[in-house]
Design an enzyme around this catalytic site. Sequence first.
Site, PDB file in Angstrom:
ATOM      1  CD  GLN A   3     -14.651  -0.625  -2.703  1.00 25.86           C
ATOM      2  OE1 GLN A   3     -15.779  -0.983  -2.350  1.00 25.86           O
ATOM      3  NE2 GLN A   3     -14.032  -1.130  -3.761  1.00 25.86           N
ATOM      4  CB  SER A   4     -10.657   5.421  -1.304  1.00 25.57           C
ATOM      5  OG  SER A   4      -9.546   4.572  -1.149  1.00 25.57           O
ATOM      6  CG  ASP A  40      -2.067   0.990   1.068  1.00 24.27           C
ATOM      7  OD1 ASP A  40      -3.224   0.552   0.925  1.00 24.27           O
ATOM      8  OD2 ASP A  40      -1.804   2.225   1.074  1.00 24.27           O
ATOM      9  CB  ILE A  41       0.819   4.237  -2.216  1.00 27.65           C
ATOM     10  CG1 ILE A  41       1.896   5.145  -2.759  1.00 27.65           C
ATOM     11  CG2 ILE A  41      -0.467   5.004  -1.935  1.00 27.65           C
ATOM     12  CD1 ILE A  41       1.578   5.686  -4.154  1.00 27.65           C
ATOM     13  CG  HIS A  93      -8.579  -3.089  -2.649  1.00 32.96           C
ATOM     14  ND1 HIS A  93      -9.516  -2.297  -3.292  1.00 32.96           N
ATOM     15  CD2 HIS A  93      -8.289  -2.461  -1.493  1.00 32.96           C
ATOM     16  CE1 HIS A  93      -9.760  -1.228  -2.559  1.00 32.96           C
ATOM     17  NE2 HIS A  93      -9.039  -1.311  -1.459  1.00 32.96           N
ATOM     18  CG  ASN A 124     -12.148  -0.686   3.796  1.00 32.74           C
ATOM     19  OD1 ASN A 124     -12.510  -1.120   4.879  1.00 32.74           O
ATOM     20  ND2 ASN A 124     -10.991  -0.059   3.635  1.00 32.74           N
TER      21      ASN A 124
END
Length: 112
Positions: free
Chosen positions: A92-93, A31-32, A98, A85
């Site tokens: 959830q963005s 994850d970034i 995922h 999410n």
Amino acid sequence: MDAECVFCSIISGRLPSARVHESDNFVVIKDINPVAPVHLLVIPKRHVESVLSVSEDFPAGEFFDVVKRVAEQEGLRRGFRLVVNTGIEAQQSVPHMHAHILGGRSFTWPPG
Ligand code: AMP
Ligand code: ZN
């Protein structure tokens, strides 16, 4: 494949990512914006918006196999959280389904 989708772009290699594992139907990246010492995303290669639109042919066995394999590889034998999410109320963005693997925290976790 959705041309506008950030995870489809990562899967096709158009956007860079830190890949830690790949199988027939999934990629696993870092994850970034990590919120735990280990924070990975297990992403199906096939674009599906969320859990709510997953179909019966989703490779669930392979999904859990990938989760277990990566957890082992990352030294998470004592446990981790697996979070998916789903939809607006879960914030959830990225609308490409995922699973977050969150680990490396021995004691404190936020509620929820
Ligand atoms: P969610 O809020 O469950 O949809 O999670 C989306 C996650 O994707 C967030 O934790 C973001 O930090 C992560 N993310 C977004 N863009 C990227 C990217 N280009 N590479 C890696 N992780 C990303
Ligand atoms: Zn996508």
